[in-house]
Scaffold this active site. Structure first.
Site, PDB file in Angstrom:
ATOM      1  N   ASN A  41      30.340   9.707  20.175  1.00 26.98           N
ATOM      2  CA  ASN A  41      31.276   8.453  19.909  1.00 26.98           C
ATOM      3  C   ASN A  41      31.977   8.351  20.955  1.00 26.98           C
ATOM      4  O   ASN A  41      33.008   9.148  21.426  1.00 26.98           O
ATOM      5  CB  ASN A  41      32.092   9.012  18.562  1.00 26.98           C
ATOM      6  CG  ASN A  41      33.267   7.951  18.316  1.00 26.98           C
ATOM      7  OD1 ASN A  41      32.956   6.903  18.852  1.00 26.98           O
ATOM      8  ND2 ASN A  41      34.150   8.399  17.367  1.00 26.98           N
TER       9      ASN A  41
ATOM     10  N   LYS B 153      34.182   6.143  21.485  1.00 24.12           N
ATOM     11  CA  LYS B 153      35.264   5.522  21.214  1.00 24.12           C
ATOM     12  C   LYS B 153      35.773   4.107  22.306  1.00 24.12           C
ATOM     13  O   LYS B 153      34.817   3.648  22.985  1.00 24.12           O
ATOM     14  CB  LYS B 153      36.613   6.374  21.348  1.00 24.12           C
ATOM     15  CG  LYS B 153      36.306   7.743  20.348  1.00 24.12           C
ATOM     16  CD  LYS B 153      37.167   8.769  20.471  1.00 24.12           C
ATOM     17  CE  LYS B 153      36.875   9.767  19.428  1.00 24.12           C
ATOM     18  NZ  LYS B 153      37.919  10.776  19.170  1.00 24.12           N
TER      19      LYS B 153
ATOM     20  N   HIS C 142      36.102   6.878  10.216  1.00 26.73           N
ATOM     21  CA  HIS C 142      36.548   7.772  11.337  1.00 26.73           C
ATOM     22  C   HIS C 142      37.925   8.088  11.171  1.00 26.73           C
ATOM     23  O   HIS C 142      38.861   7.162  10.822  1.00 26.73           O
ATOM     24  CB  HIS C 142      36.386   7.380  12.715  1.00 26.73           C
ATOM     25  CG  HIS C 142      36.399   8.315  13.905  1.00 26.73           C
ATOM     26  ND1 HIS C 142      37.722   8.440  14.523  1.00 26.73           N
ATOM     27  CD2 HIS C 142      35.633   9.068  14.311  1.00 26.73           C
ATOM     28  CE1 HIS C 142      37.730   9.553  15.245  1.00 26.73           C
ATOM     29  NE2 HIS C 142      36.516   9.818  15.376  1.00 26.73           N
TER      30      HIS C 142
ATOM     31  N   GLU D 164      40.271   8.014  13.234  1.00 28.06           N
ATOM     32  CA  GLU D 164      41.201   7.154  14.105  1.00 28.06           C
ATOM     33  C   GLU D 164      41.476   5.678  13.144  1.00 28.06           C
ATOM     34  O   GLU D 164      42.514   5.007  13.235  1.00 28.06           O
ATOM     35  CB  GLU D 164      40.793   6.841  15.304  1.00 28.06           C
ATOM     36  CG  GLU D 164      40.995   8.114  16.240  1.00 28.06           C
ATOM     37  CD  GLU D 164      40.166   8.502  17.294  1.00 28.06           C
ATOM     38  OE1 GLU D 164      39.230   7.622  17.685  1.00 28.06           O
ATOM     39  OE2 GLU D 164      40.072   9.762  17.811  1.00 28.06           O
TER      40      GLU D 164
ATOM     41  N   GLU E 299      35.329  16.051  10.370  1.00 29.11           N
ATOM     42  CA  GLU E 299      36.050  15.975  11.371  1.00 29.11           C
ATOM     43  C   GLU E 299      37.499  16.208  11.251  1.00 29.11           C
ATOM     44  O   GLU E 299      38.228  15.381  10.678  1.00 29.11           O
ATOM     45  CB  GLU E 299      36.009  14.486  12.284  1.00 29.11           C
ATOM     46  CG  GLU E 299      34.609  14.102  12.587  1.00 29.11           C
ATOM     47  CD  GLU E 299      34.670  13.172  13.743  1.00 29.11           C
ATOM     48  OE1 GLU E 299      33.868  13.407  14.737  1.00 29.11           O
ATOM     49  OE2 GLU E 299      35.418  12.260  13.825  1.00 29.11           O
TER      50      GLU E 299
ATOM     51  N   GLY F 299      40.371  15.690  19.927  1.00 27.93           N
ATOM     52  CA  GLY F 299      40.822  15.409  21.150  1.00 27.93           C
ATOM     53  C   GLY F 299      41.994  16.332  21.415  1.00 27.93           C
ATOM     54  O   GLY F 299      42.799  15.971  22.310  1.00 27.93           O
TER      55      GLY F 299
ATOM     56  N   SER G 116      36.600  18.413  19.118  1.00 30.85           N
ATOM     57  CA  SER G 116      36.693  19.163  20.467  1.00 30.85           C
ATOM     58  C   SER G 116      35.481  19.922  20.459  1.00 30.85           C
ATOM     59  O   SER G 116      35.605  21.091  20.942  1.00 30.85           O
ATOM     60  CB  SER G 116      37.994  20.218  20.413  1.00 30.85           C
ATOM     61  OG  SER G 116      38.980  19.362  20.456  1.00 30.85           O
TER      62      SER G 116
HETATM   63  P1  13P Z   1      36.816  14.680  20.232  1.00 22.22           P
HETATM   64  O1  13P Z   1      35.160  15.455  20.603  1.00 22.22           O
HETATM   65  O2  13P Z   1      37.158  14.160  21.718  1.00 22.22           O
HETATM   66  O3  13P Z   1      37.711  16.046  19.867  1.00 22.22           O
HETATM   67  O4  13P Z   1      36.600  13.620  19.193  1.00 22.22           O
HETATM   68  C1  13P Z   1      35.681  13.927  18.335  1.00 22.22           C
HETATM   69  C2  13P Z   1      35.656  12.774  17.535  1.00 22.22           C
HETATM   70  O5  13P Z   1      36.670  12.026  17.199  1.00 22.22           O
HETATM   71  C3  13P Z   1      34.229  12.113  17.199  1.00 22.22           C
HETATM   72  O6  13P Z   1      34.118  11.149  16.369  1.00 22.22           O
END
Ligand code: 13P
Length: 250
Positions: free
Chosen positions: A9, A11, A95, A97, A167, A173, A213
């Site tokens: 992903n 982003k 997601h 976010e 997640e 992150g 992560s």
């Molecule tokens: P990170 O791998 O940057 O922690 O993000 C995970 C994520 O949100 C994947 O959709």
């Protein structure tokens, strides 16, 4: 035996040139792999070009969101049918976010899931608890509700195109990944809830990715945990070496 599914992903990262450079390396080094399913989720504006760049390879391409409505006066939105029209195979929905930064609730996410499946797309439905919820021992309640509500009115015949991603919000992150035991426990719980909704056989086939992560250094340990069928990678998916490192760690 469920085939592992590793997805990147991106982003809101990369630009046209770096995106195409990344997929060209992925295509060359992992585009023929059959032992693992691979997908990338670029920003929408690059979708069609990334689809073309990966055409004929085994790497799938998806979007990071779609609209809950089929068409019309929804300024700024992109429909599931449009994503399918430019060659997307899949879409990520729910997601954290989207849930926490853009306040998307379970009902809206469910409408998106249903319209995406109806458009023929594969769906990765994300669920996950915040740190506060985990500390309050609410993890199962929250992810169980997100799964059940997210799949309301989804017919059993559509389940072949569904993946769930666990997640935990506190692991995204932050560099703080869930332990394999924490991931396994959450995945087993989700599979149980899913079995209650759709019976054992579809639950046995359902792939549940872990996200939060994941890096080349911890991927092997997470991917070998019980009930973990792949991972949804954020930060480590936007550089070829780290994404390939994860793909090669299994
Ligand atoms: P990170 O791998 O940057 O922690 O993000 C995970 C994520 O949100 C994947 O959709």
């Amino acid at each position: 035996m469920r085939k592992k599914y590793i997805a990147g992903n991106w982003k809101m990262n990369l630009e046209r040139k770096s995106a195409l450079a990344l997929v060209s390396v992925l295509r060359e080094r992992a585009g023929a792999r059959e032992d693992v399913d691979i997908a990338v989720f670029p920003p929408c504006v690059y979708l069609a070009e990334v689809v073309r760049a990966l055409e004929g390879s085994n790497i799938k391409v998806g979007a990071q969101n779609c609209c809950d409505q089929p068409a019309g006066a929804f300024t700024g939105e992109i429909s599931a049918a449009m994503l399918a029209d430019v060659g997307a195979d899949a879409v990520i929905l729910g997601h954290s976010e989207r849930r926490h930064v853009y306040n998307e609730g379970d009902e809206l996410i469910n409408a998106k899931v249903r319209i995406a499946l109806a458009a023929g797309l594969e769906v990765i439905l994300c669920v996950g608890e915040t740190l506060e919820e985990r500390n309050g021992k609410l993890t199962e309640k929250v992810i169980g509700r997100q799964l059940t509500a997210g799949l309301a009115l989804v017919a059993a015949r559509e389940l072949g195109r569904l993946t769930v991603a666990y997640e935990p919000v506190w692991a995204i992150g932050t560099g703080l990944n869930a332990t394999p035991a924490q991931a396994s426990a959450a995945h087993a719980y989700l599979r149980g809830v899913f079995a209650g909704m759709y019976q054992e056989a579809p639950a046995e086939r359902l792939r549940i990715q872990y996200g939060g992560s994941v890096k080349p250094q911890n991927a092997r340990e997470i991917l070998s945990a019980n009930d973990v069928d792949g991972c949804l990678v954020g930060g480590a998916s936007i550089q070829a070496e780290s994404f390939l490192g994860i793909l090669e760690s299994r």
